[in-house]
Design a protein around this motif. Structure first.
Motif, PDB file in Angstrom:
ATOM      1  N   ALA A   1      45.161  50.091  47.178  1.00 48.39           N
ATOM      2  CA  ALA A   1      43.630  50.203  47.001  1.00 48.39           C
ATOM      3  C   ALA A   1      42.968  48.909  46.634  1.00 48.39           C
ATOM      4  CB  ALA A   1      43.241  51.403  45.986  1.00 48.39           C
ATOM      5  N   ALA A   2      43.458  48.067  45.538  1.00 40.56           N
ATOM      6  CA  ALA A   2      42.989  47.129  45.240  1.00 40.56           C
ATOM      7  C   ALA A   2      43.098  45.862  46.262  1.00 40.56           C
ATOM      8  CB  ALA A   2      43.634  46.392  43.767  1.00 40.56           C
ATOM      9  N   ALA A   3      44.032  45.809  47.053  1.00 43.40           N
ATOM     10  CA  ALA A   3      44.443  44.972  48.057  1.00 43.40           C
ATOM     11  C   ALA A   3      43.721  44.833  49.185  1.00 43.40           C
ATOM     12  CB  ALA A   3      45.938  45.283  48.680  1.00 43.40           C
ATOM     13  N   PHE A   4      43.125  46.431  49.491  1.00 43.74           N
ATOM     14  CA  PHE A   4      42.346  46.606  50.805  1.00 43.74           C
ATOM     15  C   PHE A   4      40.895  46.805  50.337  1.00 43.74           C
ATOM     16  CE2 PHE A   4      46.549  47.538  52.182  1.00 43.74           C
ATOM     17  CZ  PHE A   4      46.702  46.464  53.202  1.00 43.74           C
ATOM     18  N   GLY A   5      40.499  46.539  49.071  1.00 39.51           N
ATOM     19  CA  GLY A   5      39.119  46.384  48.846  1.00 39.51           C
ATOM     20  C   GLY A   5      38.592  47.938  48.461  1.00 39.51           C
ATOM     21  N   ALA A   6      39.225  48.662  48.055  1.00 32.66           N
ATOM     22  CA  ALA A   6      38.726  50.027  47.379  1.00 32.66           C
ATOM     23  C   ALA A   6      38.171  49.822  45.970  1.00 32.66           C
ATOM     24  CB  ALA A   6      40.158  50.937  47.115  1.00 32.66           C
ATOM     25  N   HIS A   7      37.150  50.852  45.731  1.00 35.74           N
ATOM     26  CA  HIS A   7      36.475  50.723  44.443  1.00 35.74           C
ATOM     27  C   HIS A   7      37.035  51.538  43.332  1.00 35.74           C
ATOM     28  CE1 HIS A   7      33.454  49.391  47.675  1.00 35.74           C
ATOM     29  NE2 HIS A   7      33.353  48.555  46.845  1.00 35.74           N
TER      30      HIS A   7
ATOM     31  N   ASP B   1      32.189  59.504  38.229  1.00 36.06           N
ATOM     32  CA  ASP B   1      30.775  58.634  38.396  1.00 36.06           C
ATOM     33  C   ASP B   1      30.835  57.202  38.235  1.00 36.06           C
ATOM     34  OD1 ASP B   1      29.835  61.225  38.714  1.00 36.06           O
ATOM     35  OD2 ASP B   1      28.840  61.525  36.796  1.00 36.06           O
ATOM     36  N   ASP B   2      31.908  56.474  37.472  1.00 33.72           N
ATOM     37  CA  ASP B   2      32.015  55.345  37.260  1.00 33.72           C
ATOM     38  C   ASP B   2      32.557  54.646  38.595  1.00 33.72           C
ATOM     39  OD1 ASP B   2      31.263  55.691  34.476  1.00 33.72           O
ATOM     40  OD2 ASP B   2      33.391  55.836  33.912  1.00 33.72           O
ATOM     41  N   LEU B   3      33.234  55.231  39.463  1.00 31.21           N
ATOM     42  CA  LEU B   3      33.800  54.765  40.662  1.00 31.21           C
ATOM     43  C   LEU B   3      32.598  54.550  41.444  1.00 31.21           C
ATOM     44  CD1 LEU B   3      37.040  56.656  41.143  1.00 31.21           C
ATOM     45  CD2 LEU B   3      36.707  54.800  39.644  1.00 31.21           C
ATOM     46  N   LEU B   4      31.728  55.531  41.765  1.00 26.87           N
ATOM     47  CA  LEU B   4      30.429  55.521  42.360  1.00 26.87           C
ATOM     48  C   LEU B   4      29.638  54.282  41.976  1.00 26.87           C
ATOM     49  CD1 LEU B   4      29.500  59.469  42.877  1.00 26.87           C
ATOM     50  CD2 LEU B   4      30.770  57.734  44.705  1.00 26.87           C
ATOM     51  N   GLU B   5      29.533  54.124  40.805  1.00 26.97           N
ATOM     52  CA  GLU B   5      28.740  53.136  40.223  1.00 26.97           C
ATOM     53  C   GLU B   5      29.294  51.755  40.443  1.00 26.97           C
ATOM     54  OE1 GLU B   5      25.514  51.441  38.327  1.00 26.97           O
ATOM     55  OE2 GLU B   5      25.832  53.505  38.801  1.00 26.97           O
ATOM     56  N   ALA B   6      30.752  51.629  40.447  1.00 30.95           N
ATOM     57  CA  ALA B   6      31.336  50.365  40.995  1.00 30.95           C
ATOM     58  C   ALA B   6      31.153  50.116  42.354  1.00 30.95           C
ATOM     59  CB  ALA B   6      32.824  50.498  40.467  1.00 30.95           C
ATOM     60  N   ALA B   7      30.950  51.016  43.069  1.00 29.28           N
ATOM     61  CA  ALA B   7      30.952  50.853  44.485  1.00 29.28           C
ATOM     62  C   ALA B   7      29.422  50.508  44.800  1.00 29.28           C
ATOM     63  CB  ALA B   7      31.186  52.177  45.546  1.00 29.28           C
ATOM     64  N   LYS B   8      28.419  50.881  44.210  1.00 28.49           N
ATOM     65  CA  LYS B   8      27.102  50.755  44.376  1.00 28.49           C
ATOM     66  C   LYS B   8      27.085  49.403  43.934  1.00 28.49           C
ATOM     67  CE  LYS B   8      22.629  52.257  42.899  1.00 28.49           C
ATOM     68  NZ  LYS B   8      21.704  53.122  41.903  1.00 28.49           N
TER      69      LYS B   8
ATOM     70  N   ARG C   1      53.912  48.730  36.169  1.00 31.79           N
ATOM     71  CA  ARG C   1      55.010  47.877  36.523  1.00 31.79           C
ATOM     72  C   ARG C   1      54.702  47.971  37.998  1.00 31.79           C
ATOM     73  NH1 ARG C   1      58.923  49.801  33.561  1.00 31.79           N
ATOM     74  NH2 ARG C   1      60.135  50.510  35.330  1.00 31.79           N
ATOM     75  N   THR C   2      54.625  49.167  38.700  1.00 33.04           N
ATOM     76  CA  THR C   2      54.504  49.175  40.255  1.00 33.04           C
ATOM     77  C   THR C   2      53.120  48.628  40.669  1.00 33.04           C
ATOM     78  OG1 THR C   2      55.834  51.116  39.914  1.00 33.04           O
ATOM     79  CG2 THR C   2      55.094  50.803  42.135  1.00 33.04           C
ATOM     80  N   SER C   3      52.264  48.759  40.047  1.00 36.89           N
ATOM     81  CA  SER C   3      50.957  48.506  40.390  1.00 36.89           C
ATOM     82  C   SER C   3      50.824  46.943  40.216  1.00 36.89           C
ATOM     83  CB  SER C   3      49.682  48.975  39.659  1.00 36.89           C
ATOM     84  OG  SER C   3      49.759  48.297  38.289  1.00 36.89           O
ATOM     85  N   ALA C   4      51.718  46.151  39.706  1.00 39.26           N
ATOM     86  CA  ALA C   4      51.707  44.764  39.547  1.00 39.26           C
ATOM     87  C   ALA C   4      50.519  44.246  38.532  1.00 39.26           C
ATOM     88  CB  ALA C   4      51.889  43.845  40.790  1.00 39.26           C
ATOM     89  N   GLY C   5      50.219  45.014  37.777  1.00 42.74           N
ATOM     90  CA  GLY C   5      49.077  44.609  36.931  1.00 42.74           C
ATOM     91  C   GLY C   5      47.662  45.039  37.548  1.00 42.74           C
ATOM     92  N   THR C   6      47.513  45.506  38.683  1.00 42.21           N
ATOM     93  CA  THR C   6      46.054  45.818  39.334  1.00 42.21           C
ATOM     94  C   THR C   6      45.546  46.912  38.535  1.00 42.21           C
ATOM     95  OG1 THR C   6      47.181  47.059  41.069  1.00 42.21           O
ATOM     96  CG2 THR C   6      46.635  44.908  41.511  1.00 42.21           C
ATOM     97  N   ALA C   7      46.448  47.574  38.044  1.00 44.92           N
ATOM     98  CA  ALA C   7      45.663  48.753  37.098  1.00 44.92           C
ATOM     99  C   ALA C   7      44.763  48.380  36.118  1.00 44.92           C
ATOM    100  CB  ALA C   7      46.819  49.756  36.430  1.00 44.92           C
ATOM    101  N   ALA C   8      44.988  47.067  35.845  1.00 42.71           N
ATOM    102  CA  ALA C   8      44.025  46.439  34.713  1.00 42.71           C
ATOM    103  C   ALA C   8      42.597  46.003  35.642  1.00 42.71           C
ATOM    104  CB  ALA C   8      44.553  45.293  33.934  1.00 42.71           C
ATOM    105  N   LYS C   9      42.632  45.820  36.834  1.00 40.84           N
ATOM    106  CA  LYS C   9      41.537  45.294  37.496  1.00 40.84           C
ATOM    107  C   LYS C   9      40.731  46.604  38.363  1.00 40.84           C
ATOM    108  CE  LYS C   9      44.087  41.137  37.824  1.00 40.84           C
ATOM    109  NZ  LYS C   9      45.108  40.501  38.963  1.00 40.84           N
ATOM    110  N   LEU C  10      41.337  47.626  38.755  1.00 49.53           N
ATOM    111  CA  LEU C  10      40.839  48.716  39.285  1.00 49.53           C
ATOM    112  C   LEU C  10      40.735  49.844  38.607  1.00 49.53           C
ATOM    113  CD1 LEU C  10      40.188  49.239  42.418  1.00 49.53           C
ATOM    114  CD2 LEU C  10      42.381  50.265  42.548  1.00 49.53           C
TER     115      LEU C  10
END
Length: 319
Positions: free
Chosen positions: A186-192, A152-159, A210-219
């Motif tokens: 997903a982070a690079a192309f604007g996914a929520h 549900d948090d993902l839907l809230e982020a998109a909203k 490591r593979t996410s290059a740190g984006t797991a902390a942002k998405l």
């Protein structure tokens, strides 16, 4: 006389019991006073029942099924430096005493200090034990358990973004490198956000970080107890469910649903989408490829589709 050689202080007083003697100060009498009821066998350290009970108590925590996730140690100079450069969350950097310092050791200590991560010097045997005898090269990084979001948090982020929802769901992707790469795309192309099933799925490990290059902390990455049910719930809120499939009903060039709320479902490299998840999809999408070329892996296929969705949305935004 020999018969009267007994010391006067050793003589018993008339009417006293055998035991305490004159001159003892009553120490033996006090020593024989009661000390309460006899402890149970399992409470007496020298009794076998105590040892058996202690052994059972020590093993009990290892069998607990409700234990939460534990921290992870990344071992090796290159992996540690990569994690620190990617700003992977960490709580401690372990450096072996007397290690031959090179640029990687120096960089790791500097980056850890700059981020406020504790730098601890430990003996090499202790570091061997901490890393379970992995090839650590005198360096290890402690990473805390990842905090997953709720679907549900993902839907809230998109909203809250004010944009049409763009979510990614992974169905049976078990390689943490693919998971990390999907998160990065997903982070690079604007996914929520990204959602993974609770079972039969890769989790956010150091490799995925490591593979996410740190984006797991942002998405945000969420865990679905039942992925099929989560997709149904999302569909009920207006999201269209599109699954990637080599035998898709349309190609990515025909993905008109890209301009609305959408969730892209990616299956595993081997079996693809599971039957129940495929039945939940509104459309299945394939990627046109040259003849004789094997199918793309999960993370690359996801990147291709997300890039097309982002391209279509940019065009609509310019009109």
């Amino acid at each position: 006389m020999a018969g009267n050689s007994r010391r006067k202080g050793a003589m018993r007083k008339p009417g006293t019991k055998k035991g305490a003697v004159v001159g003892s100060g009553g120490q033996r009498r006090r020593g024989l006073e009661g000390k309460g009821p006899t402890p149970k066998a399992q409470d007496r350290p020298n009794h076998k029942a105590y040892r058996k009970s202690a052994s059972t108590t020590q093993k009990r925590p290892e069998r607990r099924k409700d234990a939460g996730p534990t921290s992870e140690l990344v071992a090796g100079r290159n992996p540690v430096v990569e994690c620190l450069r990617a700003e992977v969350p960490a709580t401690a950097l372990y450096v072996a005493l007397g290690v031959d310092a090179d640029d990687r050791i120096t960089d790791a200590v500097r980056m850890a200090a700059d981020r406020g991560i504790s730098v601890l010097e430990v003996s090499r045997p202790e570091l061997d034990k901490l890393t379970h005898n992995a090839v650590h090269q005198g360096l290890a990084l402690q990473i805390p358990p990842y905090e997953y979001a709720h679907p549900d948090d993902l839907l809230e982020a998109a909203k809250n973004s004010g944009e049409d929802a763009l979510l990614v769901a992974l169905d049976g992707v078990t390689d943490p490198r693919n998971l990390g790469a999907v998160i990065r795309s997903a982070a690079a192309f604007g996914a929520h956000g990204v959602v993974v099933p609770q079972r039969r799925s890769a989790s956010i490990t150091a490799v995925a970080w490591r593979t996410s290059a740190g984006t797991a902390a942002k998405l945000p990455v969420a865990v679905a107890t039942n992925l099929t049910r989560t997709l149904k719930d999302w569909a009920d809120t207006g999201l269209m469910v599109v699954g990637l499939d080599a035998d898709g009903t349309i190609t990515v060039d025909e993905l008109e649903l890209a301009n609305g709320p959408i969730v892209v479902v990616v299956g595993s490299e081997g079996r693809g989408l599971s039957r129940l998840v495929r039945e939940r999809c509104d459309e299945t999408v394939s990627i046109p490829m040259a003849a004789g070329v094997e199918s793309l892996n999960a993370s690359v296929a996801t990147s291709v589709v997300l890039a097309e969705i982002a391209r279509r949305r940019r065009i609509v935004g310019r009109i």
